[in-house]
Design an enzyme around this catalytic site. Structure first.
Site, PDB file in Angstrom:
ATOM      1  N   ASP A  28       0.884  -1.327  -0.029  1.00 38.14           N
ATOM      2  CA  ASP A  28      -0.144   0.026   0.101  1.00 38.14           C
ATOM      3  C   ASP A  28       0.829   1.199   0.019  1.00 38.14           C
ATOM      4  OD1 ASP A  28      -2.387   1.763   0.395  1.00 38.14           O
ATOM      5  OD2 ASP A  28      -1.423   1.876   2.633  1.00 38.14           O
ATOM      6  N   MET A  29       0.364   2.467  -0.505  1.00 37.49           N
ATOM      7  CA  MET A  29       1.323   3.356  -0.556  1.00 37.49           C
ATOM      8  C   MET A  29       0.825   4.560   0.453  1.00 37.49           C
ATOM      9  SD  MET A  29       1.325   4.061  -4.560  1.00 37.49           S
ATOM     10  CE  MET A  29       2.448   5.717  -4.351  1.00 37.49           C
ATOM     11  N   ASP A  30      -0.155   5.146   0.710  1.00 39.63           N
ATOM     12  CA  ASP A  30      -0.370   6.058   1.804  1.00 39.63           C
ATOM     13  C   ASP A  30      -0.662   5.404   3.119  1.00 39.63           C
ATOM     14  OD1 ASP A  30      -0.778   8.964   0.145  1.00 39.63           O
ATOM     15  OD2 ASP A  30      -2.037   7.107  -0.888  1.00 39.63           O
ATOM     16  N   THR A  63      -2.514   0.041  -4.433  1.00 42.21           N
ATOM     17  CA  THR A  63      -3.002   1.359  -3.778  1.00 42.21           C
ATOM     18  C   THR A  63      -4.363   1.680  -4.255  1.00 42.21           C
ATOM     19  OG1 THR A  63      -2.291   3.680  -3.749  1.00 42.21           O
ATOM     20  CG2 THR A  63      -1.838   2.391  -5.755  1.00 42.21           C
ATOM     21  N   GLY A  64      -4.799   2.492  -3.527  1.00 37.35           N
ATOM     22  CA  GLY A  64      -6.082   2.844  -3.846  1.00 37.35           C
ATOM     23  C   GLY A  64      -6.018   3.971  -4.899  1.00 37.35           C
ATOM     24  N   LYS A 116      -7.811  -5.039  -3.804  1.00 39.51           N
ATOM     25  CA  LYS A 116      -6.403  -5.268  -3.802  1.00 39.51           C
ATOM     26  C   LYS A 116      -5.943  -6.717  -3.963  1.00 39.51           C
ATOM     27  CE  LYS A 116      -5.276  -0.855  -1.754  1.00 39.51           C
ATOM     28  NZ  LYS A 116      -4.045  -0.270  -0.823  1.00 39.51           N
ATOM     29  N   ASP A 137      -2.266  -0.456   5.663  1.00 43.69           N
ATOM     30  CA  ASP A 137      -3.119   0.325   7.048  1.00 43.69           C
ATOM     31  C   ASP A 137      -4.559   0.615   7.110  1.00 43.69           C
ATOM     32  OD1 ASP A 137      -2.677   2.419   4.873  1.00 43.69           O
ATOM     33  OD2 ASP A 137      -3.132   3.744   6.471  1.00 43.69           O
ATOM     34  N   SER A 138      -5.208   0.263   5.970  1.00 44.61           N
ATOM     35  CA  SER A 138      -6.719   0.612   6.039  1.00 44.61           C
ATOM     36  C   SER A 138      -7.501  -0.578   5.629  1.00 44.61           C
ATOM     37  CB  SER A 138      -6.928   1.813   5.272  1.00 44.61           C
ATOM     38  OG  SER A 138      -6.213   2.836   5.631  1.00 44.61           O
ATOM     39  N   ASN A 145      -9.052  -1.061   2.977  1.00 46.32           N
ATOM     40  CA  ASN A 145      -8.904  -1.712   1.701  1.00 46.32           C
ATOM     41  C   ASN A 145      -7.762  -2.391   1.481  1.00 46.32           C
ATOM     42  OD1 ASN A 145      -6.906   0.445   1.629  1.00 46.32           O
ATOM     43  ND2 ASN A 145      -7.723   1.450  -0.179  1.00 46.32           N
TER      44      ASN A 145
END
Length: 245
Positions: A10-12, A44-45, A172, A195-196, A198
């Site tokens: 994941d990115m953010d 990533t989203g 994902k 972290d989230s 998604n």
């Protein structure tokens, strides 16, 4: 060097620190993993356009999963798979945002649009994801319940104050699975970090699913383990411990 061949990031809130930067430590570990034949991908989203500057910064030519799995790229310049949200569903999601007077945004093939986009005609675009943002938790819950009752969409978030909607079955995890099929790798050979909400699907399906120290509680609950935060070079720590050691 361990059994893990691919790491999906994941990115953010994961790869990126709170300043939206990739730390020197994370960069170095990613480059070392790549040099040893390990596959590092973003999952990533974000849309592809938003993710690409970071991909270029890292020098990656590997596949990537964007828009929560609605697009899977074989490489930064070659689309592998795209799954659209039907326009009728987008209209219904948009009407729900208007009815609840909340901020909304939506990813199309052409780019990102939101409540302030002037002259937007929904029917003129191909849509990948729809999102809502509000600090009103009760309003967010009402929207979630309405959309859930339709039974046609994946409902996740990338922050406790938002909701993200993708086509049913598109996550994902489905994106990473598509990459694995493309590369001839099994999900048991994958590390996934996030972290989230998604990120939950890919963390659950990966051989090693890792929650960030700054992750939402539900992510930590389902993960195989929890690492340090995104400001503590967690990606570098995981790569060095589980892929290079």
């Amino acid at each position: 060097m361990g059994k893990y061949k691919l790491i999906a990031l994941d990115m953010d809130g994961t790869l990126l620190n709170e300043d939206k930067k990739i730390s020197a430590e994370n960069q170095a570990a990613i480059r070392e993993a790549s040099s040893q034949g390990k596959v590092v991908i973003m999952s990533t989203g974000r849309g592809a356009i938003s993710a690409m500057p970071y991909i270029k910064e890292l020098g990656l030519t590997t596949p990537l999963v964007v828009v929560n799995g609605s697009e899977v790229w074989a490489s930064p310049d070659r689309l592998l798979k795209r799954t659209l949200v039907p326009i009728e569903t987008i209209r219904d999601l948009h009407q729900l945002a208007v009815a609840h007077d909340c901020w909304w945004w939506a990813y199309s093939v052409a780019g990102v649009f939101n409540r302030e986009s002037e002259g937007l005609h929904l029917d003129e675009h191909e849509w990948l994801k729809f999102g809502y943002f509000t600090d009103n938790a009760e309003k967010l819950q009402r929207i979630r319940e309405v959309v859930a009752s339709w039974g046609t969409l994946e409902i996740t978030n990338s922050h406790p104050s938002n909701l993200e909607m993708n086509p049913l079955g598109v996550t994902k995890a489905s994106g990473v699975e598509t990459v694995c099929d493309f590369l001839g790798i099994s999900m048991s050979e994958v590390i996934a970090m996030g972290d989230s909400e998604n990120d939950i699907a890919m963390i659950r399906e990966a051989g090693l699913g890792i929650a960030m120290g700054n992750a939402q509680d539900e992510v930590k609950r389902i993960a195989d383990m929890t690492t340090v935060t995104n400001d503590e070079h967690a990606v570098a720590q995981v790569i060095r411990t589980y892929m290079l050691a």
